[in-house]
Scaffold this active site. Structure first.
Site, short mmCIF file in Angstrom:
data_model
loop_
_atom_site.label_atom_id
_atom_site.label_comp_id
_atom_site.label_asym_id
_atom_site.label_seq_id
_atom_site.Cartn_x
_atom_site.Cartn_y
_atom_site.Cartn_z
N CYS A 141 0.82 -1.22 0.00
CA CYS A 141 0.00 0.00 0.00
C CYS A 141 0.85 1.26 0.00
O CYS A 141 0.52 2.25 -0.67
CB CYS A 141 -0.96 0.00 1.18
SG CYS A 141 -0.18 -0.22 2.80
N ASP A 199 -8.31 4.82 -1.68
CA ASP A 199 -7.76 3.58 -1.12
C ASP A 199 -7.17 2.73 -2.23
O ASP A 199 -7.87 2.30 -3.15
CB ASP A 199 -8.86 2.81 -0.39
CG ASP A 199 -8.31 1.72 0.52
OD1 ASP A 199 -7.26 1.14 0.19
OD2 ASP A 199 -8.95 1.45 1.55
N HIS A 206 -2.13 1.14 7.11
CA HIS A 206 -2.43 1.29 5.69
C HIS A 206 -1.99 2.66 5.22
O HIS A 206 -1.88 3.61 6.01
CB HIS A 206 -3.92 1.09 5.44
CG HIS A 206 -4.27 0.90 3.99
ND1 HIS A 206 -3.69 -0.06 3.19
CD2 HIS A 206 -5.15 1.57 3.19
CE1 HIS A 206 -4.21 0.02 1.98
NE2 HIS A 206 -5.08 1.01 1.94
#
Length: 241
Positions: free
Chosen positions: A65, A193, A175
């Site tokens: 990520c 995201d 994240h």
């Protein structure tokens, strides 16, 4: 005849096809999310969305990520990697961002806020890594000002948030995702995201994201935070050099 092979329910492999968003988060593609987008766009707070949306992609590994967010921002800010990607083309991909950390290590362990900042710097970005301190009087005000500043500019600057999913009511914990816009009237931010196999882009209260960024990273013992990034030189200057 369709070529897609349908599996019997008892033959579907174990795993998950996405997760439902918690009630406090608003999917960008929902009716409410699209309305927020239109309102923010008319208010002039969605300028940063478009260069990021052009480069929006899904992270290629569950632990990538941070790298995926960085690559998305590098391409959105038109940073020239000065090395070939495929054929004659110079372009950033996840496998080109490992100048300071081996991808094999990141694949196993992920990456911290400060390590991602170093990776940004060695790939042509000016990076200000800001760890969140809930006790700092000006902390959330500075973050809100940064979000507003970035969201009002069509290019040249970006924000990457490092946060705890658990504090957002999502599954998992640490994240990274870029911030794609701001709705000032309702004090909502848009998170793009990069784990799109799990959650879609969504709006959430800025204060909630702030608390999630203040969560401790177990690997460092320090709070998470966000990266304020811009290119070392403008795209136009790079083309003329």
């Amino acid at each position: 005849m369709p070529c897609r092979k349908s599996l019997a329910p008892d033959l579907v492999p174990e795993g998950h096809y996405r997760r439902p968003l918690p009630a406090e988060l608003i999917a960008l593609s929902s009716a409410a999310g699209r309305l927020l987008f239109r309102e923010a766009l008319l208010a002039g707070d969605m300028e940063s969305y478009f260069p990021l949306a052009e480069q929006f992609h899904t992270q290629v590994e569950p632990s990538f990520c941070g790298i995926s967010s960085l690559v998305m921002v590098l391409n959105a800010l038109e940073v020239d990697p000065k090395r070939l990607w495929k054929g004659v083309w110079r372009w950033f991909s996840e496998d080109m961002a490992d100048c300071c950390e081996q991808l094999s290590v990141i694949e196993k362990e992920g990456v911290t806020l400060d390590r991602l900042a170093e990776m940004g710097r060695c790939n042509g970005l000016l990076v200000d890594a800001r760890h969140v301190d809930l006790d700092a009087d000006a902390g959330i005000a500075q973050f809100r000002a940064s979000v507003r500043q970035v969201s009002e500019q069509p290019s040249g600057v970006a924000l990457i948030a490092s946060y705890s999913r658990a504090l957002l009511g999502q599954t998992g914990d640490g994240h990274f995702s870029p911030i794609g816009g701001y709705h000032a009237a309702r004090d909502l931010v848009l998170l793009l995201d990069v784990a799109r196999f799990k959650y879609p882009p969504h709006w959430l209260p800025l204060e909630l994201l702030w608390r999630a960024m203040a969560a401790q990273d177990a690997s460092t013992g320090r709070p998470r935070g966000y990266l304020h990034v811009r290119p070392e030189q403008s795209a136009e200057a790079a083309r003329q050099s």
